[in-house]
Scaffold this active site. Structure first.
Site, PDB file in Angstrom:
ATOM      1  N   GLY A  20       0.787  -1.225   0.000  1.00  5.22           N
ATOM      2  CA  GLY A  20       0.000   0.000   0.000  1.00  5.22           C
ATOM      3  C   GLY A  20       0.818   1.274   0.000  1.00  5.22           C
ATOM      4  N   GLY A  43       1.140  23.328   3.579  1.00  4.60           N
ATOM      5  CA  GLY A  43       0.719  22.430   4.650  1.00  4.60           C
ATOM      6  C   GLY A  43       1.855  22.172   5.623  1.00  4.60           C
ATOM      7  N   GLU A  51       1.140  27.561   5.983  1.00  4.73           N
ATOM      8  CA  GLU A  51       0.206  26.811   6.812  1.00  4.73           C
ATOM      9  C   GLU A  51      -1.001  27.681   7.176  1.00  4.73           C
ATOM     10  OE1 GLU A  51      -2.085  24.628   9.027  1.00  4.73           O
ATOM     11  OE2 GLU A  51      -0.366  23.694   8.045  1.00  4.73           O
ATOM     12  N   HIS A  68      22.060   4.753  32.229  1.00  5.11           N
ATOM     13  CA  HIS A  68      22.820   6.001  32.065  1.00  5.11           C
ATOM     14  C   HIS A  68      24.106   5.710  31.291  1.00  5.11           C
ATOM     15  CE1 HIS A  68      24.571   9.901  32.987  1.00  5.11           C
ATOM     16  NE2 HIS A  68      25.688   9.254  33.333  1.00  5.11           N
TER      17      HIS A  68
END
Length: 467
Positions: free
Chosen positions: A40, A181, A204, A445
């Protein structure tokens, strides 16, 4: 006439995942795709190719700063757009081939052609040569997706006035790309060509970019992209897009009624997408289509025809590949007699610019509008050792929690690897974690994920540790 327990129309992420899950649950399954490749829009002209170009252009941009890391590159660094596009296509081909492999593996019958309803249990497949084959479907899943939208007065010629599909296969880097857009598609493809040397202007209609996301994310992304060289014209209504030779002229009106004129060699129209049901003949099956062009469904994604379901971009809700996938699984399991569920509030949204933007749950604006009493905590990436080590110091994590119960209501982030980090946020909210729950989790970390822990600490009312 061949007969199947389930026939899926459309092979995008929603369709092919639905087909796989149906087959895994023991149903005889077929899938219909009108194009020669599976996957698709997402796999062929959407998610995957755009990320391939984003990755390639990001490498090129990083190369400009290698000297900061003590790496000296001799000679000119050049962009070979033809090779970049070819690599993108290779990624697409491999991914689409992977879907075909999964169809074969799960013994799913694949039909190439346009699927349309003859009635509620018969689907006709019109092939490229005009021939028609009919199959019988006990149940059908509509997964036909969406197509790019436009504005009524814009004539998309697919040469200079283009959609995202054409933007993924340009043969040259634009001199000036005018993007209409300021949503996900426009910003991602705009950044690709900005990195490669184009001037990029974004027009926009709303007063900010990515208007559906938390305002703080919009503000930060605007700041970062402006720093990179992108220009923005928010609160501007496009009046005209016209082409003369190799020049495209865009005229837009601002809130004061003033008209601006932008001239570029390409204009990318990215004003959203529309549900695609062309040629489906849904009415013949008793399937109702709304005034917005969406297939109407109930909470089980069942249409007005009891044996026909619809998922993904063609139904209500956000148009996201992973939302379609989840709905595909939901329908398959429902057909198998199970009781699946989906929480649409916990479908994350991501913008794959750099820095990346990701969010899940409610925005601050939504909570204020609903009158919810909440508290907010945030932490900047620049305070992370890991971010400084990799020079990715832009952005922050913001956590919104209920003022009384401390339950997390929304997590919003912009920064390096936000697209991956958002999964921690989804997991926490799926199990209704409190901000304190997250703050007490041990985070490795040095990592970018530490920003989530620190933002949670801030949201609880305790002070973050590293700022």
């Amino acid at each position: 006439m061949s007969s199947f327990d389930v026939v899926v129309i459309g092979s995008g992420p929603g369709g092919y995942v639905a087909a796989i899950r149906c087959a895994q649950l023991g149903m005889k399954t077929a899938i219909i795709e009108k194009y020669s490749t599976l996957g698709g829009t997402c796999l062929n002209v959407g998610c995957i190719p755009s990320k391939a170009l984003l990755a390639s252009s990001h490498h090129y941009e990083e190369l400009q700063h290698f000297a900061d890391h003590g790496i000296e590159v001799s000679g000119d660094v050049k962009v070979n757009l033809e090779k970049m596009i070819a690599r993108k296509q290779a990624v697409v081909d491999q991914t689409a081939g992977g879907v075909k492999f999964l169809m074969d593996k799960n013994k799913i019958t694949v039909f190439e052609g346009v699927g349309s309803f003859e009635n509620a249990t018969t689907v006709a497949i019109t092939k490229a040569d005009g021939s028609v084959e009919k199959i019988e479907a006990k149940n059908t899943i509509i997964a036909t997706g969406s197509k790019p939208s436009s504005l009524p007065f814009i004539k998309i010629d697919k040469e200079r006035i283009i959609t995202s599909t054409e933007a993924l296969k340009l043969t040259e880097v634009p001199k000036h790309l005018v993007v209409i857009g300021g949503g996900v598609i426009g910003l991602e493809l705009g950044q690709v060509y900005l990195r490669l040397g184009a001037q990029v202007s974004v027009v926009e209609f709303m007063d900010r970019i990515i208007p559906g996301m938390d305002g703080a994310l919009s503000k930060e992304l605007t700041k970062v992209l402006k720093k990179q060289g992108m220009k923005f014209y928010t609160s501007h209504k496009v009046q005209a897009v016209e082409r003369a030779g190799d020049t495209v002229t865009v005229k837009a009106e601002n809130a004061k009624g003033e008209i601006i004129t932008l001239e570029g060699d390409y204009s990318l129209i990215s004003v959203g997408r529309r549900p695609y049901t062309d040629g489906l003949n849904a009415d013949k099956a008793g399937v109702k289509i709304s005034d917005r062009g969406q297939v109407e469904v109930n909470d089980h994604l069942q249409t007005t025809a009891s044996n026909i379901f619809a998922i993904g971009d063609v139904v209500r809700g956000v148009m996201l590949a992973h939302k379609a996938e989840e709905e595909g699984v939901i329908v398959a399991e429902y057909l198998a007699g199970q009781k699946p569920h989906i929480d649409y509030n916990l479908i994350p949204g991501v913008v794959y610019t750099w820095p990346e933007v990701a969010a899940v749950g409610k925005t601050e604006e939504q909570l204020k509008e609903a009158g919810v009493d909440f508290k907010s905590g945030s932490f900047p990436f620049k305070a992370l050792g890991r971010a400084r080590a990799s020079s990715d110091i832009e952005g922050f994590v913001k956590i919104l929690a209920d003022a009384k119960t401390d339950e997390v209501l929304g997590i919003h982030m912009i920064g390096a690897r936000a697209a991956d980090l958002i999964a921690e946020a989804v997991t926490a909210m799926e199990f209704r974690a409190s901000a304190e729950d997250i703050s007490r989790m041990s985070h490795a970390h040095p990592t970018f994920a530490e920003a989530i822990k620190e933002a949670a600490l801030d949201a609880t009312g305790k002070r973050a540790l590293h700022i």
